[in-house]
Enzyme design. Structure first.
Site, mmCIF file in Angstrom:
data_model
loop_
_atom_site.group_PDB
_atom_site.id
_atom_site.type_symbol
_atom_site.label_atom_id
_atom_site.label_comp_id
_atom_site.label_asym_id
_atom_site.label_seq_id
_atom_site.Cartn_x
_atom_site.Cartn_y
_atom_site.Cartn_z
ATOM 1 C CG HIS A 158 -1.695 -1.248 1.416
ATOM 2 N ND1 HIS A 158 -2.912 -1.507 0.837
ATOM 3 C CD2 HIS A 158 -1.348 -2.358 2.114
ATOM 4 C CE1 HIS A 158 -3.312 -2.726 1.206
ATOM 5 N NE2 HIS A 158 -2.375 -3.264 1.970
ATOM 6 C CE LYS A 285 12.864 19.198 -12.979
ATOM 7 N NZ LYS A 285 11.950 18.449 -12.154
#
Ligand code: ARG
Length: 465
Positions: A158, A285
């Protein structure tokens, strides 16, 4: 060349330009040219051997076909839409080169069984190459796992911390997936390895052909068994596309994990610069575009499978022109899945594993709570009761901001007097991992055994290409 169609005998009108453009497949089926020529040469040899055409004519045709292959390889033959498809282009060029004798090649053959053969030859190579690439991706996974047998990270369910696992164990889960993909492709190979030529348009041919001889020439162990099925069947294309869809699903799951693991929140891995891209605006980035693109291309491969299934649904026997459309889905699938497997095999060895970050992440989330419950079970407490007790222990830890291993024995005994001083041995991350010694578990010994078995298995695999 070009002009009159090879099939135009019964027509009093030429084809409308728009229809020509609408029906053409040459711009994509030209990819099959080597297979088309290979198939034609085998067919022609058989025609001569069976005395259906003269040996002299067969030799003329075969040497012209070889020249045409060179012309096509060198881009010397223009792919003009008037030729409809690759078969017509090659046959027209053949007749242009050798005259009417070239028209003997199509004896005892139809384009319907011809295209089935071309695609079969293409797909047989494609399956073999894909198997080779699956092997490469598996080798890359195994290599990375073997280098990181001491790395522990939280296993998730989960997307929540569940139990600690070895990083090598996590990687080997993907190795297993690709192993099943390989099995499926091997099955596909068996079914694609049946020679279709000789089915004719749909009913076979009255000429005394020898299909088994053609099969031998082209390296097929057997021939297809029903002429109608042969020209209508696209099961192996479908099978390949479904194998490919499952491979892409597996790669996409791995890519998703790599993307998450590379976030600043996780920092579990760093993908080498050579496999990342920058941003045109944000100078800081470094993006995992390769992994994102593999994930993205998965959608297109699924789409191809759906278009093939839809193409075939309700199609009556035998050949219908709809079937021409199968190649767009098939070629795109072959090229996409192969490029994805290839890039993954190159990228995986270039992943830097951040062992400390992974280890640090195991410190939160009460990863050894199940071990604590299993401790009680080993002292004969029913599992349900143990689960309840440990649930309360965890709630206490949450309230007091402690980890399970911070608790003193007296504190634990407030929840159950079954806890004794030896409980300490089941609370650490390493003890948890190493207690899972069952086959298929994450214990170091079990994982090392699995790695050795995987390595031995890879080394004795049948080579397909
Ligand atoms: N271009 C066709 C295809 O890809 C070849 C077979 C054509 N047969 C026909 N009867 N028009 O399926």
């Amino acid at each position: 060349m070009a002009g009159k169609k090879l099939w135009s005998g019964r027509f009093s009108q030429g084809m409308h330009k728009a229809v020509e453009e609408f029906t053409v497949s040459l711009h994509f089926d030209h990819k099959l040219y080597t297979y088309d020529i290979q198939g034609s040469i085998a067919h022609c040899r058989m025609l001569a051997r069976q005395k259906i055409i003269a040996a002299k004519d067969a030799n003329t045709i075969i040497s012209a076909l070889k020249q045409i292959e060179i012309e096509l390889a060198g881009g010397k033959l223009k792919l003009r839409p008037e030729f409809e498809d690759i078969h017509m282009l090659i046959e027209s060029r053949l007749i242009e080169k050798v005259g009417p004798v070239g028209g003997k090649l199509h004896t005892a053959r139809s384009r319907n069984d011809q295209i089935a053969l071309d695609v079969s030859l293409y797909l047989r190579d494609a399956v073999a190459n894909t198997i080779g690439l699956v092997d490469c991706a598996q080798k890359a996974l195994l290599g990375l796992a073997e280098k990181n047998t001491d790395v522990v990270l939280p296993g998730f369910t989960h997307m929540q911390h569940a139990q600690p696992v070895l990083f090598a164990h996590h990687l080997m889960a993907y190795f297993e997936m690709l192993g099943r993909d390989r099995d499926r492709l091997e099955g596909c190979y068996v079914r694609v390895n049946r020679m279709p030529l000789g089915a004719g348009a749909l009913a076979g041919t009255p000429h005394p052909i020898d299909r088994e001889y053609v099969a031998r020439l082209l390296g097929y162990p057997e021939v297809t068994r029903n002429s109608m099925d042969t020209v209508a069947d696209r099961d192996t294309q479908l099978e390949y596309c479904s194998c490919a869809a499952i491979i892409m699903m597996h790669l996409s799951r791995l890519c998703e994990e790599l993307i998450i693991w590379m976030t600043p929140e996780f920092q579990f891995v760093d993908i080498a610069d050579a496999f990342c891209t920058g941003s045109s605006i944000m100078p800081q980035k470094k993006n995992p575009d390769v992994a994102e693109l593999v994930r993205g291309k998965t959608g297109r491969v699924y789409g191809n499978l759906m278009s093939l299934l839809t193409l075939l649904k309700s199609l009556p026997l035998a050949y219908n022109r709809d079937l021409q459309e199968d190649k767009l889905a098939l070629f795109d699938t072959v090229e996409t899945v192969q490029s994805c497997l290839n890039i993954m095999a190159l990228m995986l060895p270039e992943i830097k594993v951040n062992k400390d970050k992974m280890r640090a992440a195991t410190q939160s989330g009460f990863l050894t709570a199940t071990d604590l419950a299993d401790y009680l079970v080993s002292k004969k407490v029913p599992f349900r009761t143990a689960h309840e007790v440990v649930g309360k222990v965890v709630a206490h830890c949450v309230k007091t901001d402690k980890s399970l291993w911070d608790l003193k024995l007296a504190e634990l005994q407030q929840f159950s007097l079954v806890f004794k001083s030896d409980v300490i041995h089941c609370l650490t991350i390493d003890a948890s991992v190493n207690s899972r010694t069952c086959t298929g578990g994450t214990g170091t010994a079990a994982v090392k055994k699995a790695l050795a078995a995987a390595r031995a298995g890879l080394n004795k695999r049948k080579k397909f290409n």
